[in-house]
Structures are given as C-alpha cells and as structure tokens.
Design a protein around this motif. Sequence first.
Motif, short mmCIF file in Angstrom:
data_model
loop_
_atom_site.label_atom_id
_atom_site.label_comp_id
_atom_site.label_asym_id
_atom_site.label_seq_id
_atom_site.Cartn_x
_atom_site.Cartn_y
_atom_site.Cartn_z
N PHE A 163 0.82 -1.22 0.00
CA PHE A 163 0.00 0.00 0.00
C PHE A 163 0.85 1.27 0.00
CE2 PHE A 163 -2.61 -3.38 1.57
CZ PHE A 163 -3.88 -3.11 1.12
N ASN A 164 2.18 1.11 -0.07
CA ASN A 164 3.05 2.29 -0.01
C ASN A 164 2.82 3.27 -1.15
OD1 ASN A 164 4.16 1.17 2.23
ND2 ASN A 164 6.22 0.95 1.42
N SER A 165 2.44 2.75 -2.32
CA SER A 165 2.24 3.63 -3.48
C SER A 165 1.10 4.62 -3.25
CB SER A 165 1.97 2.79 -4.74
OG SER A 165 0.81 1.99 -4.56
N LEU A 166 0.14 4.25 -2.38
CA LEU A 166 -0.97 5.17 -2.10
C LEU A 166 -0.46 6.45 -1.46
CD1 LEU A 166 -3.67 2.70 -0.71
CD2 LEU A 166 -3.50 3.64 -3.01
N SER A 167 0.48 6.31 -0.51
CA SER A 167 1.01 7.52 0.14
C SER A 167 1.81 8.35 -0.86
CB SER A 167 1.91 7.12 1.31
OG SER A 167 3.03 6.38 0.88
N LEU A 168 2.49 7.70 -1.80
CA LEU A 168 3.28 8.44 -2.78
C LEU A 168 2.38 9.24 -3.72
CD1 LEU A 168 6.01 9.10 -3.93
CD2 LEU A 168 5.98 6.96 -5.20
N ILE A 169 1.32 8.60 -4.20
CA ILE A 169 0.38 9.29 -5.10
C ILE A 169 -0.33 10.42 -4.36
CG2 ILE A 169 -1.71 9.01 -6.47
CD1 ILE A 169 -0.81 6.12 -7.00
N ALA A 170 -0.79 10.13 -3.13
CA ALA A 170 -1.50 11.15 -2.36
C ALA A 170 -0.58 12.32 -2.02
CB ALA A 170 -2.05 10.53 -1.07
N MET A 171 0.70 12.02 -1.77
CA MET A 171 1.62 13.08 -1.39
C MET A 171 1.90 14.02 -2.56
SD MET A 171 3.21 14.52 0.97
CE MET A 171 3.10 13.30 2.28
N VAL A 172 1.98 13.48 -3.77
CA VAL A 172 2.19 14.33 -4.95
C VAL A 172 1.07 15.37 -5.05
CG1 VAL A 172 2.27 14.38 -7.46
CG2 VAL A 172 3.50 12.59 -6.23
N ILE A 173 -0.16 14.94 -4.82
CA ILE A 173 -1.30 15.84 -4.92
C ILE A 173 -1.36 16.80 -3.73
CG2 ILE A 173 -3.82 15.96 -5.04
CD1 ILE A 173 -3.79 13.22 -6.38
N MET A 174 -1.23 16.25 -2.50
CA MET A 174 -1.37 17.08 -1.31
C MET A 174 -0.21 18.08 -1.18
SD MET A 174 -4.21 16.07 -0.15
CE MET A 174 -4.25 16.88 1.43
N ASP A 175 0.98 17.67 -1.59
CA ASP A 175 2.12 18.58 -1.53
C ASP A 175 1.91 19.77 -2.45
OD1 ASP A 175 4.57 19.52 -0.77
OD2 ASP A 175 5.73 18.20 -2.06
N SER A 176 1.28 19.53 -3.59
CA SER A 176 1.00 20.62 -4.52
C SER A 176 -0.15 21.49 -4.03
CB SER A 176 0.67 20.04 -5.90
OG SER A 176 0.26 21.06 -6.79
N VAL A 177 -1.21 20.84 -3.53
CA VAL A 177 -2.40 21.58 -3.10
C VAL A 177 -2.11 22.43 -1.87
CG1 VAL A 177 -4.73 21.33 -2.17
CG2 VAL A 177 -4.01 19.92 -4.10
N LEU A 178 -1.46 21.83 -0.85
CA LEU A 178 -1.30 22.51 0.43
C LEU A 178 -0.04 23.35 0.52
CD1 LEU A 178 -2.48 19.64 2.81
CD2 LEU A 178 -3.80 21.58 1.97
N LEU A 179 1.07 22.84 -0.02
CA LEU A 179 2.34 23.54 0.14
C LEU A 179 2.81 24.24 -1.13
CD1 LEU A 179 4.29 20.91 2.28
CD2 LEU A 179 2.72 22.71 3.01
N GLY A 180 2.09 24.05 -2.24
CA GLY A 180 2.43 24.77 -3.47
C GLY A 180 3.63 24.23 -4.20
N THR A 181 4.03 22.97 -3.97
CA THR A 181 5.17 22.39 -4.67
C THR A 181 4.81 22.12 -6.12
OG1 THR A 181 5.91 21.33 -2.61
CG2 THR A 181 6.82 20.47 -4.67
N SER A 182 5.65 22.56 -7.05
CA SER A 182 5.39 22.38 -8.47
C SER A 182 5.54 20.91 -8.86
CB SER A 182 6.36 23.22 -9.30
OG SER A 182 6.23 24.60 -8.98
N ILE A 183 4.72 20.48 -9.82
CA ILE A 183 4.77 19.11 -10.32
C ILE A 183 5.38 19.13 -11.72
CG2 ILE A 183 3.43 17.06 -10.94
CD1 ILE A 183 1.35 17.87 -8.94
N PHE A 184 6.46 18.40 -11.89
CA PHE A 184 7.15 18.32 -13.18
C PHE A 184 6.95 16.94 -13.79
CE2 PHE A 184 9.34 21.67 -10.89
CZ PHE A 184 9.50 22.66 -11.86
#
Length: 373
Positions: A296-317
């Motif tokens: 289930f580790n991939s769930l945290s990775l996918i969720a983190m990509v989205i939440m990091d962008s939504v909450l902290l404003g990290t750009s997605i490349f």
Amino acid sequence: MAGEGKPDGGWAAAAGEGVMLPASMVLVQLFSVVLVLLSKLALGAGMRPFALLAYRNLVGAVAVAPLAFVFERKHRKIPGIVEWCWISLNATFGVILSMGLYYYGLQSTSATYSVIFLNMIPIVTSIVATIFRVEKLVLRNWPGKAKLLGIITCVGGTMVVSFYKGKLLHHPWPSHLLKFHSHDESGPHAYHRNMVAGTLFLCGSCLGYAFWFIIQVRLAKVFPSRYWATTLTCLSGSLQAFVIGILINPTKSVWTIKWNLQLLTVVYSGVFNTGVSFVLMSWAVKHRGPIYPSMFNSLSLIAMVIMDSVLLGTSIFLGCILGTSFIIVGLYAFLLGKGTELKQAAAVQNTDNKQDNRDGTEQRGDEILRSIA
C-alpha cells in the motif's frame, strides 16, 4: 440449524477481515501522509529535527506502553545487559539514523521527494541484506528475476526524479493553500545545495532503515516481547535524541514546545504513527504476512504528490510523474517476487515439519515395538 450458523459466522468474519485489513492499511498510509506534511510545516517553522524526534518518541513510548501492560503482562521482564545493548542499537538505527536523517532530508527538500525515498526502503533493505548474506538473490527462478527487475526499475525511477525535471505540469486544483514558505531557500544556488544535501540525508535514512530491519530480526530473538521492546526502543531513542540535540543546539528556546503546530506534530506522530500504526501493521502482518503492508506504499506516494502541490504549493514536473511511475511499478515487481519467495520458503518448511513429525512417529512406534518384544 446450529451447525449451519458456524459457516455463516466464519464467512462473515472472513468477509469483514477482507474489508478491514485493506482499510487499515489505507489508514496507515493516510497517517503517514499527514505526518510528513505536518513535519514539513513544523520544520519549516523553525523546529529542530532532534527536538521533534525526542518528543515524538517520548509520546510514542507513552502510547505503546499500555499495550505492553495489557498484552504482555505475563511475559514482560527487565532486560539484561545483552538485551539493553540490542535495544539501544535498535534505537540508534531506527530512531536516530533513519528518522533523524529523514527529518533533515525533509527539511532540505519537498514532502513528495522525501516520500519517494520511503518507498525505496524495501529495495535498499533487500540490497543490504544480500550484501551481508542475510538473504540470497537467486536469479535462476522467476521470483529472483522479478526482484532484480524491481530493484533496477526503482533505482532508475529515483534517478529520473532526482536528475530530470522536464516540463512543468499544470493541474486543475488550487495550490499553496497553507501559504508555506521555507526560509532556507534564498536563491537557485541555495536550493540546489539544499537538494544535494537533502538527497544525501534521505539516502542515509534509507540505509538506516535497512540496518534497523536487520537488527530487529536479532532483537526479536533475544527479546521477543514486541510491545515492550518498542516501548523501550522509543525511550532509548528519545534519550539519545535529547543528548545529541542538546550537544548540537543547547538553546532553551529550541526545546520549548508551545500550544501550536509543533505540539500537534509531536502528539500526532507519537500517537498515530507510533502507536496506532504499529498495532494495525502488526495485525496485518499476522494475517497476511510481512509483505502485505508494503503493498500500500504507493498510495502515500500518489497522495503526497497531490497534497504537496495543493497545500504547500510544490510544483509538479513531468520527471516527477515518470520517476514515480517507475518506482511504483518496480516496487510491485519486487514485492511480487519477494512474496512468492516467502510462500515457497513457508511451503518447504511445512513439508520439512511434516516429514520430521512422520519420522518422529515412526521412531516412537519402533521404540514401542522394541519394548514389547
């Protein structure tokens, strides 16, 4: 009618377990995502990694201790010198090196980037275990080939994320909702320097986790009480973190916890990520084996990509998406091979046990015959 109730009850229990087990693992991944985000905010607001580490493990010890008193009341004992050495070593690698270096890496990089290295832990652990001959990498069968393919794919994905940015992707959701600013970034050169240092810290954290898992196997043999050992490890890790943190920065203000985000991060990480997650993962391992939680580790990775962008404003490349995809595919290939090897080893052990029982029965029969004769 009474006889029909048992199968129905067994089916209902199996169905409930089939739903609760994956749900509990999703909950564990959710705890991990929230913890990384809270830790990033707390560290960005000026909290020192070893202060967070010391208080987190102190709360974790308090959270796990009641479980030791309830479930291991009869087996709990005061550890001897040898047990204390293994518990202290377990805390050094599991708390100081793995978590401490991870916090420094998280402080210098982004939440998404740091979680990528968390997903690499099973791969690094397998490589270290193979180097030290704790386990073997057999390439003659397909499980060994799947593990090797998974390792190569994960390492390649990590290199893509680390060295290739690619096109900046535009996403439909609003970002930077928490208005997070890191005061460590003062320009492109400083950012590059932070990323290099952060990557080294995260690599060191993966190695720390790898040795920690190997040490835990030995600790379980000399001190099999899991909850009691976890409580003592948290206490030892907290003490070590206090000593190292005070040597690095003895300022009183660094160790002062106020009723703010820092206190929330400490309490949340100790209760949910040390206490609740430990119980849920132990339950899952007992029913589905040691590979099940990692699936289930991939769930945290996918969720983190989205939440990091939504909450902290990290750009997605584009490089982040491609590298993450490689890591997820490689991780599941590795887990598939590893899981198959564990099943094959368990089947061989069961066959050997049956043969030993059969030989023992035949030997006792021969002894009875000789005694009669």
